[in-house]
Motif scaffolding. Structure first.
Motif, PDB file in Angstrom:
ATOM      1  N   GLY A   1       6.625   9.215 -29.008  1.00 22.19           N
ATOM      2  CA  GLY A   1       5.170   9.216 -28.946  1.00 22.19           C
ATOM      3  C   GLY A   1       4.490   9.724 -30.194  1.00 22.19           C
ATOM      4  O   GLY A   1       3.552   9.125 -30.670  1.00 22.19           O
ATOM      5  N   THR A   2       4.977  10.841 -30.764  1.00 24.57           N
ATOM      6  CA  THR A   2       4.318  11.412 -31.943  1.00 24.57           C
ATOM      7  C   THR A   2       4.987  11.000 -33.249  1.00 24.57           C
ATOM      8  O   THR A   2       4.361  11.035 -34.292  1.00 24.57           O
ATOM      9  N   GLY A   3       6.275  10.657 -33.215  1.00 29.67           N
ATOM     10  CA  GLY A   3       7.002  10.302 -34.428  1.00 29.67           C
ATOM     11  C   GLY A   3       7.364  11.499 -35.279  1.00 29.67           C
ATOM     12  O   GLY A   3       7.758  11.353 -36.431  1.00 29.67           O
ATOM     13  N   ALA A   4       7.267  12.702 -34.726  1.00 27.49           N
ATOM     14  CA  ALA A   4       7.577  13.914 -35.478  1.00 27.49           C
ATOM     15  C   ALA A   4       9.074  14.019 -35.761  1.00 27.49           C
ATOM     16  O   ALA A   4       9.902  13.610 -34.950  1.00 27.49           O
TER      17      ALA A   4
ATOM     18  N   PRO B   1      11.704  -2.033 -36.383  1.00 32.19           N
ATOM     19  CA  PRO B   1      10.744  -3.120 -36.577  1.00 32.19           C
ATOM     20  C   PRO B   1      10.088  -3.627 -35.297  1.00 32.19           C
ATOM     21  O   PRO B   1       8.953  -4.071 -35.322  1.00 32.19           O
ATOM     22  N   ASP B   2      10.766  -3.523 -34.172  1.00 34.56           N
ATOM     23  CA  ASP B   2      10.208  -4.055 -32.935  1.00 34.56           C
ATOM     24  C   ASP B   2       9.548  -2.982 -32.073  1.00 34.56           C
ATOM     25  O   ASP B   2       9.146  -3.238 -30.954  1.00 34.56           O
ATOM     26  N   SER B   3       9.433  -1.743 -32.597  1.00 32.75           N
ATOM     27  CA  SER B   3       8.840  -0.663 -31.807  1.00 32.75           C
ATOM     28  C   SER B   3       8.161   0.340 -32.730  1.00 32.75           C
ATOM     29  O   SER B   3       8.769   0.819 -33.680  1.00 32.75           O
TER      30      SER B   3
ATOM     31  N   ARG C   1       5.063  -0.913 -42.062  1.00 31.81           N
ATOM     32  CA  ARG C   1       3.643  -1.174 -41.777  1.00 31.81           C
ATOM     33  C   ARG C   1       2.925   0.069 -41.295  1.00 31.81           C
ATOM     34  O   ARG C   1       1.770   0.292 -41.603  1.00 31.81           O
ATOM     35  N   GLN C   2       3.602   0.868 -40.512  1.00 31.11           N
ATOM     36  CA  GLN C   2       3.012   2.083 -39.974  1.00 31.11           C
ATOM     37  C   GLN C   2       3.963   3.232 -40.289  1.00 31.11           C
ATOM     38  O   GLN C   2       5.137   3.161 -40.005  1.00 31.11           O
ATOM     39  N   GLY C   3       3.466   4.281 -40.878  1.00 30.12           N
ATOM     40  CA  GLY C   3       4.310   5.421 -41.190  1.00 30.12           C
ATOM     41  C   GLY C   3       4.587   5.534 -42.672  1.00 30.12           C
ATOM     42  O   GLY C   3       4.304   4.629 -43.453  1.00 30.12           O
ATOM     43  N   ALA C   4       5.156   6.653 -43.038  1.00 30.00           N
ATOM     44  CA  ALA C   4       5.418   6.965 -44.443  1.00 30.00           C
ATOM     45  C   ALA C   4       6.633   6.205 -44.963  1.00 30.00           C
ATOM     46  O   ALA C   4       7.544   5.874 -44.198  1.00 30.00           O
TER      47      ALA C   4
ATOM     48  N   SER D   1      19.983   3.709 -47.021  1.00 32.94           N
ATOM     49  CA  SER D   1      20.874   2.772 -47.696  1.00 32.94           C
ATOM     50  C   SER D   1      20.523   1.328 -47.349  1.00 32.94           C
ATOM     51  O   SER D   1      20.830   0.422 -48.101  1.00 32.94           O
ATOM     52  N   SER D   2      19.892   1.139 -46.199  1.00 32.57           N
ATOM     53  CA  SER D   2      19.389  -0.193 -45.835  1.00 32.57           C
ATOM     54  C   SER D   2      18.116  -0.022 -45.007  1.00 32.57           C
ATOM     55  O   SER D   2      18.039   0.852 -44.160  1.00 32.57           O
ATOM     56  N   CYS D   3      17.135  -0.849 -45.275  1.00 32.54           N
ATOM     57  CA  CYS D   3      15.855  -0.743 -44.594  1.00 32.54           C
ATOM     58  C   CYS D   3      15.925  -1.425 -43.233  1.00 32.54           C
ATOM     59  O   CYS D   3      16.646  -2.395 -43.052  1.00 32.54           O
ATOM     60  N   PHE D   4      15.156  -0.889 -42.273  1.00 28.50           N
ATOM     61  CA  PHE D   4      15.100  -1.496 -40.931  1.00 28.50           C
ATOM     62  C   PHE D   4      14.339  -2.792 -40.998  1.00 28.50           C
ATOM     63  O   PHE D   4      13.407  -2.985 -41.688  1.00 28.50           O
TER      64      PHE D   4
END
Length: 94
Positions: free
Chosen positions: A41-44, A55-57, A83-86, A91-94
């Protein structure tokens, strides 16, 4: 019944055969290497890590080291944007 006993025995042996102390393993790996989940919920995330969302959530992700000024502290990592977030290092991007 014999098959069940054999399979169960092999599973138990497999789980105990690795040995080692869990505390040592945790000390060797930092939170980013362990792939700790972001707080729901918060992404902390703990410390200075940031949430790398799947990518899907936009509610679930893993804590990763931040990408600062387009660079990562480890040369093996890439600076990943989302798109959202810092921006985060991995080693590989989501």
């Amino acid at each position: 019944m014999l098959r069940f006993f054999v399979v169960t025995s092999l599973c138990v042996l497999g789980l105990t055969a690795c040995g080692g102390d869990k505390a040592d393993a945790v000390e060797e790996l930092g939170s980013a290497q362990q792939g700790l989940a972001c707080e729901w919920g918060t992404g902390a995330c703990p410390g200075d890590t940031v949430c790398a969302y799947f990518p899907d959530s936009w509610e679930e992700g893993l804590c990763r080291q931040p990408c600062v000024n387009g660079t990562c502290s480890s040369s093996a990592d890439t600076c990943c944007t989302q798109r959202q977030g810092a921006p985060y290092c991995s080693s590989s991007c989501f």
